[in-house]
Design a protein around this motif. Structure first.
Motif, PDB file in Angstrom:
ATOM      1  N   THR A  46      45.010  35.085  28.566  1.00 26.88           N
ATOM      2  CA  THR A  46      45.337  34.510  29.870  1.00 26.88           C
ATOM      3  C   THR A  46      46.269  35.408  30.668  1.00 26.88           C
ATOM      4  O   THR A  46      46.130  35.530  31.886  1.00 26.88           O
ATOM      5  CB  THR A  46      45.988  33.129  29.674  1.00 26.88           C
ATOM      6  OG1 THR A  46      45.093  32.317  28.921  1.00 26.88           O
ATOM      7  CG2 THR A  46      46.280  32.458  30.997  1.00 26.88           C
ATOM      8  N   SER A  47      47.203  36.065  30.002  1.00 22.06           N
ATOM      9  CA  SER A  47      48.155  36.928  30.721  1.00 22.06           C
ATOM     10  C   SER A  47      47.437  38.061  31.460  1.00 22.06           C
ATOM     11  O   SER A  47      47.875  38.475  32.537  1.00 22.06           O
ATOM     12  CB  SER A  47      49.188  37.497  29.749  1.00 22.06           C
ATOM     13  OG  SER A  47      48.546  38.252  28.738  1.00 22.06           O
ATOM     14  N   PHE A  48      46.353  38.550  30.890  1.00 30.42           N
ATOM     15  CA  PHE A  48      45.553  39.595  31.548  1.00 30.42           C
ATOM     16  C   PHE A  48      45.054  39.104  32.902  1.00 30.42           C
ATOM     17  O   PHE A  48      45.136  39.810  33.903  1.00 30.42           O
ATOM     18  CB  PHE A  48      44.377  39.972  30.642  1.00 30.42           C
ATOM     19  CG  PHE A  48      43.418  40.951  31.245  1.00 30.42           C
ATOM     20  CD1 PHE A  48      43.647  42.313  31.146  1.00 30.42           C
ATOM     21  CD2 PHE A  48      42.268  40.518  31.896  1.00 30.42           C
ATOM     22  CE1 PHE A  48      42.752  43.228  31.686  1.00 30.42           C
ATOM     23  CE2 PHE A  48      41.373  41.422  32.445  1.00 30.42           C
ATOM     24  CZ  PHE A  48      41.624  42.782  32.338  1.00 30.42           C
ATOM     25  N   TYR A  49      44.531  37.889  32.937  1.00 31.70           N
ATOM     26  CA  TYR A  49      43.994  37.330  34.179  1.00 31.70           C
ATOM     27  C   TYR A  49      45.102  36.994  35.170  1.00 31.70           C
ATOM     28  O   TYR A  49      44.915  37.155  36.380  1.00 31.70           O
ATOM     29  CB  TYR A  49      43.141  36.101  33.888  1.00 31.70           C
ATOM     30  CG  TYR A  49      41.897  36.454  33.133  1.00 31.70           C
ATOM     31  CD1 TYR A  49      40.908  37.230  33.722  1.00 31.70           C
ATOM     32  CD2 TYR A  49      41.712  36.035  31.823  1.00 31.70           C
ATOM     33  CE1 TYR A  49      39.761  37.577  33.034  1.00 31.70           C
ATOM     34  CE2 TYR A  49      40.568  36.379  31.129  1.00 31.70           C
ATOM     35  CZ  TYR A  49      39.598  37.137  31.732  1.00 31.70           C
ATOM     36  OH  TYR A  49      38.471  37.479  31.049  1.00 31.70           O
ATOM     37  N   VAL A  50      46.251  36.550  34.670  1.00 29.89           N
ATOM     38  CA  VAL A  50      47.374  36.251  35.559  1.00 29.89           C
ATOM     39  C   VAL A  50      47.849  37.528  36.242  1.00 29.89           C
ATOM     40  O   VAL A  50      48.025  37.577  37.465  1.00 29.89           O
ATOM     41  CB  VAL A  50      48.528  35.578  34.787  1.00 29.89           C
ATOM     42  CG1 VAL A  50      49.778  35.490  35.642  1.00 29.89           C
ATOM     43  CG2 VAL A  50      48.108  34.199  34.302  1.00 29.89           C
ATOM     44  N   VAL A  51      48.052  38.587  35.467  1.00 26.97           N
ATOM     45  CA  VAL A  51      48.526  39.855  36.025  1.00 26.97           C
ATOM     46  C   VAL A  51      47.521  40.406  37.034  1.00 26.97           C
ATOM     47  O   VAL A  51      47.896  40.810  38.140  1.00 26.97           O
ATOM     48  CB  VAL A  51      48.796  40.875  34.894  1.00 26.97           C
ATOM     49  CG1 VAL A  51      49.001  42.269  35.449  1.00 26.97           C
ATOM     50  CG2 VAL A  51      49.983  40.444  34.074  1.00 26.97           C
TER      51      VAL A  51
END
Length: 72
Positions: free
Chosen positions: A35-40
């Motif tokens: 999820t952090s990949f998509y948030v960034v």
């Protein structure tokens, strides 16, 4: 300070390229990342689209205000 038509055209082209490139990146993100990949990447896309809109607005204003022929 007045921006020349050449610079205004460059700003408009840059804004169009940025919007195309970042929207294209958004559609090409593959599934399976954390999820952090998509948030960034979502934040990066959002910030760059806002920057492109600002550059496009500056370019449009400069294009409209600049004379069609440069002074001699």
């Amino acid at each position: 300070m007045q921006i020349s038509r050449k610079i205004a055209g460059f700003l408009l082209a840059l804004a169009a390229f940025m919007i195309f490139e970042w929207i294209n990146l958004g559609f090409n993100l593959a599934d399976g990342h954390p999820t952090s990949f998509y948030v960034v990447h979502g934040v990066l896309i959002g910030v760059n689209i806002v920057l492109a809109l600002v550059l496009g607005a500056i370019g449009l204003r400069a294009w409209a205000k600049s004379p069609k022929r440069p002074p001699v």
